[in-house]
Design a protein around this motif. Structure first.
Motif, mmCIF file in Angstrom:
data_model
loop_
_atom_site.group_PDB
_atom_site.id
_atom_site.type_symbol
_atom_site.label_atom_id
_atom_site.label_comp_id
_atom_site.label_asym_id
_atom_site.label_seq_id
_atom_site.Cartn_x
_atom_site.Cartn_y
_atom_site.Cartn_z
ATOM 1 N N GLN A 3 0.839 -1.204 0.000
ATOM 2 C CA GLN A 3 0.000 0.000 0.000
ATOM 3 C C GLN A 3 0.873 1.253 0.000
ATOM 4 O OE1 GLN A 3 -2.435 -0.523 3.478
ATOM 5 N NE2 GLN A 3 -2.840 -2.620 2.821
ATOM 6 N N LEU A 42 1.999 -15.362 -2.161
ATOM 7 C CA LEU A 42 1.906 -14.101 -2.918
ATOM 8 C C LEU A 42 0.868 -14.351 -3.998
ATOM 9 C CD1 LEU A 42 5.755 -13.665 -3.528
ATOM 10 C CD2 LEU A 42 4.402 -12.455 -1.810
ATOM 11 N N LEU A 43 -0.245 -13.705 -3.925
ATOM 12 C CA LEU A 43 -1.280 -14.005 -4.899
ATOM 13 C C LEU A 43 -2.231 -12.834 -5.112
ATOM 14 C CD1 LEU A 43 -4.318 -15.315 -3.324
ATOM 15 C CD2 LEU A 43 -2.316 -16.166 -2.175
ATOM 16 N N LYS A 48 2.716 -7.506 12.077
ATOM 17 C CA LYS A 48 1.998 -7.704 10.821
ATOM 18 C C LYS A 48 2.390 -9.036 10.192
ATOM 19 C CE LYS A 48 1.308 -5.393 6.360
ATOM 20 N NZ LYS A 48 1.186 -4.098 5.697
ATOM 21 N N ILE A 96 -2.780 -10.303 -2.212
ATOM 22 C CA ILE A 96 -2.620 -10.783 -0.832
ATOM 23 C C ILE A 96 -1.197 -11.299 -0.642
ATOM 24 C CG2 ILE A 96 -3.373 -12.567 0.818
ATOM 25 C CD1 ILE A 96 -6.141 -12.480 -0.543
HETATM 26 C C1 BTN Z 1 0.551 -3.981 2.186
HETATM 27 O O1 BTN Z 1 0.327 -4.380 3.321
HETATM 28 O O2 BTN Z 1 1.238 -2.979 1.991
HETATM 29 C C2 BTN Z 1 -0.050 -4.715 1.020
HETATM 30 C C3 BTN Z 1 0.823 -5.847 0.570
HETATM 31 C C4 BTN Z 1 0.247 -6.634 -0.579
HETATM 32 C C5 BTN Z 1 1.266 -7.601 -1.136
HETATM 33 C C6 BTN Z 1 0.673 -8.523 -2.167
HETATM 34 S S1 BTN Z 1 1.771 -9.815 -2.606
HETATM 35 C C7 BTN Z 1 0.756 -10.275 -3.931
HETATM 36 C C8 BTN Z 1 0.209 -9.001 -4.542
HETATM 37 N N1 BTN Z 1 1.108 -8.496 -5.559
HETATM 38 C C9 BTN Z 1 1.684 -7.352 -5.207
HETATM 39 O O3 BTN Z 1 2.521 -6.712 -5.878
HETATM 40 N N2 BTN Z 1 1.230 -6.961 -4.002
HETATM 41 C C10 BTN Z 1 0.247 -7.888 -3.478
#
Ligand code: BTN
Length: 250
Positions: A50, A64-65, A116, A138
């Motif tokens: 984020q 990672l999905l 986290k 996610i």
């Molecule tokens: C956060 O907490 O900042 C969000 C993290 C989200 C990571 C996931 S990993 C799979 C998907 N592809 C990405 O590039 N990001 C999300």
């Protein structure tokens, strides 16, 4: 035991990709990108978090999905239900395997023991005031034990054992599907569950905001649109958007 619904999802497992969210967005006009398609990767070269942060993850150690869905009728003003759906599924999944209190740090981080364990990056596209499609990214820390950030944890760090990524994916999709099927009705149950699992809910904490300056307050609930409802010591209720409120302790 839990019912396996994994066969109702199309799963594409990539070894390396820049970001599973990018891959889903770039390929969304390809015939294989349908409602309930999951893009998974063992490694991301440009994993995104984020607020333009990076999401770093060691190869093959974590989930990672991105889940691609096309909700039937979901108006933009109700889009926070997708955050609720994603956060609740991940929370349920981690709590099921770890058997430890697992909560949702508003708006959509998943926490265990004040650390986290998972993050969510949702990217929606809108057409005629409705969500046309949603890419729900996610990242769940599973078998990784060393993190650059001190505030991170994983299933392995919490349990001292290795986990099978596919089994966790199976349960995650089972919970995801459960909540997905209830989308479109009132979503009241999801709203209440989400609020019930909010991290530090009802704990008096030091916080600050532009509206209030420094004050002692506590999280009570969320509004339908996702805004966070805080009560101060004078029993005044104030609603905040993300980034409008800063928690000084915890
Ligand atoms: C956060 O907490 O900042 C969000 C993290 C989200 C990571 C996931 S990993 C799979 C998907 N592809 C990405 O590039 N990001 C999300």
């Amino acid at each position: 035991m839990f019912p396996s619904i994994i066969h109702t999802y199309s799963i594409l497992h990539l070894q390396d990709v820049d970001s599973t969210n990018n891959y889903a967005a770039t390929n969304e006009n390809q015939p294989f990108m349908q409602h309930k398609t999951v893009i998974m990767a063992s490694f991301q070269t440009k994993g995104r978090g984020q607020h333009y942060n990076k999401w770093e993850s060691k190869e093959g150690e974590n989930l990672l999905l991105s889940i691609y869905i096309k909700p039937e009728i979901l108006y933009v003003e109700n889009q926070f239900v997708i955050s609720r759906l994603a956060a609740l599924s991940i929370r349920d999944c981690i709590a099921y395997f770890l058997k430890k209190p697992t909560s949702i740090k508003w708006p959509n981080d998943i926490y265990v023991n004040d650390k986290k364990i998972a993050g969510i990056l949702i990217e929606n596209s809108v057409s005629q005031n409705k969500i046309d499609r949603s890419i729900i990214g996610i990242g769940i820390n599973i078998n990784q034990t060393e993190f650059e950030e001190s505030g991170a944890t994983s299933l392995k760090l919490e349990s001292k054992k290795d986990w099978d990524l596919l089994r966790i994916l199976e349960y995650l999709l089972y919970r995801f599907n459960h909540y997905l099927e209830s989308l479109g009705s009132t979503n009241e149950e999801m709203h209440q569950l989400f609020d019930m699992h909010l991290y530090t809910r009802k704990e008096w904490l030091s916080m600050s905001s532009k509206k209030q300056g420094d004050f002692i307050g506590r999280i009570l609930s969320t509004q339908k649109n996702g805004m966070l409802v805080i009560e101060d010591k004078n029993q005044k209720l104030i609603s905040y958007n993300h980034k409008e409120i800063l928690f000084n302790s915890k």
